[in-house]
Design a protein around this motif. Structure first.
Motif, PDB file in Angstrom:
ATOM      1  N   GLN A  63      -3.719  10.578 -10.123  1.00 16.35           N
ATOM      2  CA  GLN A  63      -3.448  10.677 -11.557  1.00 16.35           C
ATOM      3  C   GLN A  63      -3.489   9.294 -12.197  1.00 16.35           C
ATOM      4  OE1 GLN A  63       0.166  12.772 -12.444  1.00 16.35           O
ATOM      5  NE2 GLN A  63      -0.024  12.531 -14.651  1.00 16.35           N
ATOM      6  N   ASP A  64      -4.114   9.214 -13.365  1.00 12.47           N
ATOM      7  CA  ASP A  64      -4.206   7.935 -14.073  1.00 12.47           C
ATOM      8  C   ASP A  64      -2.819   7.390 -14.386  1.00 12.47           C
ATOM      9  OD1 ASP A  64      -6.910   8.308 -13.999  1.00 12.47           O
ATOM     10  OD2 ASP A  64      -7.116   8.842 -16.115  1.00 12.47           O
ATOM     11  N   GLN A  65      -2.735   6.051 -14.451  1.00 13.67           N
ATOM     12  CA  GLN A  65      -1.503   5.369 -14.841  1.00 13.67           C
ATOM     13  C   GLN A  65      -1.815   4.485 -16.038  1.00 13.67           C
ATOM     14  OE1 GLN A  65      -0.143   3.273 -11.302  1.00 13.67           O
ATOM     15  NE2 GLN A  65       1.132   4.987 -10.698  1.00 13.67           N
ATOM     16  N   GLY A  66      -1.600   5.019 -17.234  1.00 13.16           N
ATOM     17  CA  GLY A  66      -1.898   4.247 -18.433  1.00 13.16           C
ATOM     18  C   GLY A  66      -3.366   3.883 -18.494  1.00 13.16           C
ATOM     19  N   ARG A  67      -3.649   2.584 -18.539  1.00 13.07           N
ATOM     20  CA  ARG A  67      -5.035   2.103 -18.592  1.00 13.07           C
ATOM     21  C   ARG A  67      -5.615   1.912 -17.192  1.00 13.07           C
ATOM     22  NH1 ARG A  67      -7.354   2.217 -23.671  1.00 13.07           N
ATOM     23  NH2 ARG A  67      -8.765   0.558 -22.971  1.00 13.07           N
ATOM     24  N   SER A  68      -4.912   2.324 -16.167  1.00 17.85           N
ATOM     25  CA  SER A  68      -5.385   2.183 -14.789  1.00 17.85           C
ATOM     26  C   SER A  68      -5.888   3.517 -14.255  1.00 17.85           C
ATOM     27  CB  SER A  68      -4.267   1.676 -13.870  1.00 17.85           C
ATOM     28  OG  SER A  68      -3.976   0.320 -14.092  1.00 17.85           O
ATOM     29  N   ARG A  69      -6.964   3.431 -13.504  1.00 19.34           N
ATOM     30  CA  ARG A  69      -7.461   4.569 -12.742  1.00 19.34           C
ATOM     31  C   ARG A  69      -7.478   4.142 -11.280  1.00 19.34           C
ATOM     32  NH1 ARG A  69     -10.192   5.103 -17.736  1.00 19.34           N
ATOM     33  NH2 ARG A  69      -9.874   7.205 -18.581  1.00 19.34           N
ATOM     34  N   HIS A  70      -6.869   4.956 -10.443  1.00 20.54           N
ATOM     35  CA  HIS A  70      -6.726   4.540  -9.050  1.00 20.54           C
ATOM     36  C   HIS A  70      -6.838   5.742  -8.126  1.00 20.54           C
ATOM     37  CE1 HIS A  70      -2.110   5.380  -8.649  1.00 20.54           C
ATOM     38  NE2 HIS A  70      -2.651   6.195  -9.505  1.00 20.54           N
ATOM     39  N   GLY A  71      -6.865   5.465  -6.826  1.00 20.93           N
ATOM     40  CA  GLY A  71      -6.983   6.525  -5.841  1.00 20.93           C
ATOM     41  C   GLY A  71      -7.344   5.956  -4.479  1.00 20.93           C
ATOM     42  N   GLU A 103     -13.865   8.232   9.035  1.00 18.60           N
ATOM     43  CA  GLU A 103     -13.395   7.737   7.748  1.00 18.60           C
ATOM     44  C   GLU A 103     -12.009   7.112   7.866  1.00 18.60           C
ATOM     45  OE1 GLU A 103     -15.489  10.548   4.359  1.00 18.60           O
ATOM     46  OE2 GLU A 103     -13.484  11.094   5.053  1.00 18.60           O
ATOM     47  N   ILE A 104     -11.799   6.053   7.084  1.00 15.28           N
ATOM     48  CA  ILE A 104     -10.471   5.471   6.933  1.00 15.28           C
ATOM     49  C   ILE A 104     -10.140   5.443   5.437  1.00 15.28           C
ATOM     50  CG2 ILE A 104     -10.575   4.078   9.032  1.00 15.28           C
ATOM     51  CD1 ILE A 104     -11.200   1.651   7.272  1.00 15.28           C
ATOM     52  N   PRO A 105      -8.854   5.532   5.080  1.00 12.45           N
ATOM     53  CA  PRO A 105      -8.465   5.498   3.663  1.00 12.45           C
ATOM     54  C   PRO A 105      -8.228   4.073   3.175  1.00 12.45           C
ATOM     55  CG  PRO A 105      -6.561   6.054   4.999  1.00 12.45           C
ATOM     56  CD  PRO A 105      -7.708   5.872   5.957  1.00 12.45           C
ATOM     57  N   LEU A 106      -8.852   3.716   2.061  1.00 16.30           N
ATOM     58  CA  LEU A 106      -8.664   2.411   1.439  1.00 16.30           C
ATOM     59  C   LEU A 106      -8.332   2.616  -0.037  1.00 16.30           C
ATOM     60  CD1 LEU A 106     -11.759   0.539   2.958  1.00 16.30           C
ATOM     61  CD2 LEU A 106      -9.397   0.441   3.759  1.00 16.30           C
ATOM     62  N   TYR A 107      -7.326   1.918  -0.516  1.00 20.07           N
ATOM     63  CA  TYR A 107      -6.856   2.095  -1.892  1.00 20.07           C
ATOM     64  C   TYR A 107      -7.756   1.344  -2.878  1.00 20.07           C
ATOM     65  CZ  TYR A 107      -3.774   1.898  -5.948  1.00 20.07           C
ATOM     66  OH  TYR A 107      -3.261   1.996  -7.230  1.00 20.07           O
ATOM     67  N   TYR A 108      -7.897   1.916  -4.080  1.00 19.86           N
ATOM     68  CA  TYR A 108      -8.609   1.225  -5.160  1.00 19.86           C
ATOM     69  C   TYR A 108      -7.852   1.396  -6.473  1.00 19.86           C
ATOM     70  CZ  TYR A 108     -10.269   5.637  -7.214  1.00 19.86           C
ATOM     71  OH  TYR A 108     -10.318   6.861  -7.826  1.00 19.86           O
ATOM     72  N   ARG A 109      -8.026   0.439  -7.377  1.00 24.74           N
ATOM     73  CA  ARG A 109      -7.460   0.521  -8.733  1.00 24.74           C
ATOM     74  C   ARG A 109      -8.371  -0.234  -9.704  1.00 24.74           C
ATOM     75  NH1 ARG A 109      -2.207   0.987 -11.460  1.00 24.74           N
ATOM     76  NH2 ARG A 109      -1.311   1.597  -9.458  1.00 24.74           N
ATOM     77  N   PHE A 110      -8.660   0.399 -10.841  1.00 22.46           N
ATOM     78  CA  PHE A 110      -9.376  -0.241 -11.945  1.00 22.46           C
ATOM     79  C   PHE A 110      -8.442  -0.272 -13.147  1.00 22.46           C
ATOM     80  CE2 PHE A 110     -12.803   2.123  -9.635  1.00 22.46           C
ATOM     81  CZ  PHE A 110     -13.476   1.018  -9.133  1.00 22.46           C
ATOM     82  N   TRP A 111      -8.281  -1.451 -13.733  1.00 22.84           N
ATOM     83  CA  TRP A 111      -7.463  -1.580 -14.947  1.00 22.84           C
ATOM     84  C   TRP A 111      -8.323  -2.189 -16.043  1.00 22.84           C
ATOM     85  CZ3 TRP A 111      -5.932  -6.078 -17.643  1.00 22.84           C
ATOM     86  CH2 TRP A 111      -5.047  -5.834 -18.711  1.00 22.84           C
ATOM     87  N   VAL A 112      -8.405  -1.496 -17.189  1.00 20.96           N
ATOM     88  CA  VAL A 112      -9.213  -1.953 -18.317  1.00 20.96           C
ATOM     89  C   VAL A 112      -8.319  -1.988 -19.552  1.00 20.96           C
ATOM     90  CG1 VAL A 112     -11.242  -1.519 -19.741  1.00 20.96           C
ATOM     91  CG2 VAL A 112     -11.275  -0.921 -17.310  1.00 20.96           C
TER      92      VAL A 112
END
Length: 301
Positions: A63-71, A103-112
């Motif tokens: 789920q988005d967090q404000g101006r951040s998109r992550h997963g 597969e391995i899980p790696l976190y990502y986040r984009f903040w604009v």
């Protein structure tokens, strides 16, 4: 404990024709990146395979967090067969085919931001395995194909080039070496692990200081002289520094694997699950804090 890193990149827009930087905005010119990101993420829920390097990746958005998109990035390797065995009796539990993907899980986040010169992307690594080039490369390539008047560039926040690192005070210096036989330390001889990761830290006395990162890091690299660091007979092959960024200290690589300069080491700050990977929430919290600290340093809201 597995080494967990966090790569930090700037997301910058510029005019395609004159290369002038374009500020990010909430509407009109400069708003394209924020509008594009959800389309990009949804378009990558199915795996993308690169047969040249035998790697794959797909996104699982949270789920988005404000101006951040992550997963989570599900980062996969394939292209060879292997047997998964029971180490107690060598019984084969599973035969992995060359086409199977691990597969391995790696976190990502984009903040604009809705106003500012650039955004941020943070991507996690696991034991020096990372999908930064694949994910950010595809992001920039697809964005630049979509828009002909504006261009996206991703820039790694590097200690040598970025003022936030350059002027940061160094609180502690750390030397490390992986996979050291336990018989090197008498007090560990009777403990179960056969190999250990060793860290040696140096800190100054109260009110003392090493200096700023831009002065300290070159001296550490120069003292190496192309060989390992040696202290009391133990060779160390990596060096990092605890530097002040915003309201907290971050562990930043100085010498190590070829791609880890400037990578923030968060191994000691995350929580690990039963699968020995860091939990989503712990990496998410740290990533959010890292971006907030960089925003403060750059005067961004």
């Amino acid at each position: 404990m597995s080494k967990i890193g966090l790569y930090v990149y700037q997301l910058c827009l510029s005019d395609t024709h004159n290369y002038q930087q374009i500020p990010l905005a909430n509407a009109g010119i400069g708003s394209e990146l924020y509008e594009f990101l959800p389309q990009f993420v949804l378009g990558k829920v199915s795996a993308l395979q690169n047969n040249n390097i035998e790697r794959s990746w797909r996104l699982e958005p949270a789920q988005d967090q404000g101006r951040s998109r992550h997963g989570i990035v599900r980062y996969g390797t394939y292209g060879y067969s292997s047997n998964i065995i029971n180490p107690d009796d060598n019984a084969v539990l599973y035969n992995r085919n060359a086409t199977d993907v691990e597969e391995i899980p790696l976190y990502y986040r984009f903040w604009v931001p809705d106003a500012g010169n650039f955004g941020f992307a943070t991507l996690q690594s696991f034991r020096d395995r990372s999908c930064v080039s694949q994910v950010l490369g595809e992001l920039a390539s697809e964005f630049n194909r979509r828009y002909d008047h504006i261009r996206l560039t991703t820039r790694k926040v590097m200690p040598a080039a970025d003022e936030v690192y350059r002027n940061a005070q160094v609180k502690k210096l750390i030397l490390s070496k992986k996979r050291v036989p336990k018989d090197r330390a008498e007090i560990l001889r009777n403990l179960p692990p056969d190999e250990l990761n060793v860290e040696l830290s140096f800190s100054v006395r109260r009110n003392g200081r090493f200096g700023v990162f831009s002065d300290v890091a070159p001296q550490i690299r120069g003292s190496r002289g192309g060989a390992a660091f040696v202290f009391d007979g133990i060779e160390f092959d990596e060096a990092s520094a605890m530097v002040a960024i915003g309201n907290s200290y971050m562990k930043v690589g100085i010498v190590g694997p070829s791609n880890n300069a400037g990578v923030i080491d968060i191994s000691g700050d995350v929580e690990f699950g039963a699968d020995q990977h860091p939990t989503f929430q712990s990496v998410s919290d740290i990533s959010e804090e890292v971006i907030e600290n960089f925003r403060d340093q750059y005067g961004m809201r």
